[in-house]
Enzyme design. Sequence first.
Site, PDB file in Angstrom:
ATOM      1  N   SER A 149      -3.728  -4.820  -4.839  1.00 13.26           N
ATOM      2  CA  SER A 149      -4.659  -4.046  -4.048  1.00 13.26           C
ATOM      3  C   SER A 149      -3.996  -3.002  -3.163  1.00 13.26           C
ATOM      4  O   SER A 149      -4.674  -2.151  -2.575  1.00 13.26           O
ATOM      5  CB  SER A 149      -5.484  -5.005  -3.172  1.00 13.26           C
ATOM      6  OG  SER A 149      -4.643  -5.734  -2.290  1.00 13.26           O
ATOM      7  N   LYS A 187      -1.250   0.027   4.904  1.00 13.68           N
ATOM      8  CA  LYS A 187      -2.399  -0.342   4.086  1.00 13.68           C
ATOM      9  C   LYS A 187      -3.644  -0.471   4.951  1.00 13.68           C
ATOM     10  O   LYS A 187      -3.600  -1.058   6.040  1.00 13.68           O
ATOM     11  CB  LYS A 187      -2.110  -1.659   3.366  1.00 13.68           C
ATOM     12  CG  LYS A 187      -3.211  -2.104   2.400  1.00 13.68           C
ATOM     13  CD  LYS A 187      -2.799  -3.378   1.671  1.00 13.68           C
ATOM     14  CE  LYS A 187      -3.865  -3.834   0.684  1.00 13.68           C
ATOM     15  NZ  LYS A 187      -3.443  -5.031  -0.072  1.00 13.68           N
ATOM     16  N   SER A 206      -0.461  -8.309  -5.154  1.00 14.64           N
ATOM     17  CA  SER A 206      -0.811  -6.978  -4.655  1.00 14.64           C
ATOM     18  C   SER A 206       0.332  -6.160  -4.058  1.00 14.64           C
ATOM     19  O   SER A 206       0.121  -5.018  -3.654  1.00 14.64           O
ATOM     20  CB  SER A 206      -1.930  -7.091  -3.615  1.00 14.64           C
ATOM     21  OG  SER A 206      -3.091  -7.623  -4.203  1.00 14.64           O
TER      22      SER A 206
END
Length: 450
Positions: free
Chosen positions: A156, A87, A180
């Site tokens: 996210s 990420k 997330s």
Amino acid sequence: MGAKRNPAQEMAALTASEAARRIAEGVLTSADLVAACLDVIDAQEEQVRAWAFLDRDKAMLEAKERDRRRQRGLPLGPLHGVPVGVKDIIDVKGMPTGNGTPIDEGRRPFEDATVIRRLRDAGAVILGKTVTTELAYFHPGKTRNPHDPSRTPGGSSSGSAAAVAAGMVPLALGSQTNGSVIRPASYCGVVGFKPGFGAVPRSGVLTLAPSLDQLGIFSRSIEDAALIESLMGPDDRDDDARENPGPLTATALTEPPVTPALALVRTPFWERADAAMRDAFGELAPALGGAAAEVELPEPFGRGVGWLGGVMAAEMARNLGHYVDRAPDQVSEKLRELVADGRAMRAPDYLAARDMRRVLRDSLGPLFHRFDVIVTPSATGEAPIGLESTGDPVFCSLWTFCGLPAISLPLMTGANGMPIGVQLVAPPGQEARLLRTARWLVRTLSQEAG
């Protein structure tokens, strides 16, 4: 029947555990696996848009080095030769970490985050950086849901979930401050595992709300999720990373000594679940027979989402407010509103909300004396249509607030054929038992369906 996969797709679709075994045995090379993943990315990325940065040449060089190490007979780590997506709020030396905002575009860290160093020690190949929402909050990035590009992949950790779901990479790292990891895993139909607060160190990771920030992993199987044990354990640069709840794999792959006891929890936010979710969840109790019982949470849990929201706003205003101050025209309205709310919060209210984490967690003690895990939805339903939102995290919020380990399993299907996850939540420090119970649940429901 689905379309027949080509050889690259077949290779890239291996689980991380199986790929690591084949590489260790010399049946498969890391270079061939990484090349296969890059081929799938080439075929799918225009539609899915999961990646913020790919360094193809460096990934191939790393893979070839892993192959040379095996050929020399040197010790191999549990992820030897396996490509991993990261990420784009997690620092990787030499790769840009843009944090999902143009303000940080081109930022290149000088050192790896702790989890990246541990990934490398385990033998993994860093394939690239996956898309995050703006500063890992709610404003969406460019990623689409691989099952239906008109729908959100969640957030996210949008790119990480979508990349694993699309067959681009067997494992990807994500983070969770509210929902997330668990929510995008549900929307994209993959396994999403978030160990408890403090289990995985966060040094070298964008700080949002340090009372809540936790790291997790997306995978294709529960066995693969257990591989996150390579990243867990104390870190002198993260004061909250003090204990290692592992080993995970050794326990996760064993049989429970007795039939697990499961608490089916609808939560006080059940009215926000859609009809298909309610129907699917209602079928779990009959399918599990005497192993499951419905349980209601005490009244204070109804206020837990508000307490989490207060802590998030105050701490994110403290840690992300400088982005708004420096370049207000380059941040979303959602972020500006969050920072304004956080700055307006009174200190006594913030401290009281933060103190409720322990109160709620401790109040679950009697429930966890009776039951091995809580079973609850991962999300309110299927991934919503539209790309302007990343969906509702409400079924994750309580467990994130309490810092409990959680896993989302792709066990249900909605009215439109989209995946829906079932979330399992365990007591603090019981990650291994959580994974073992998750394997039992998957097998039990598969037998019931068969």
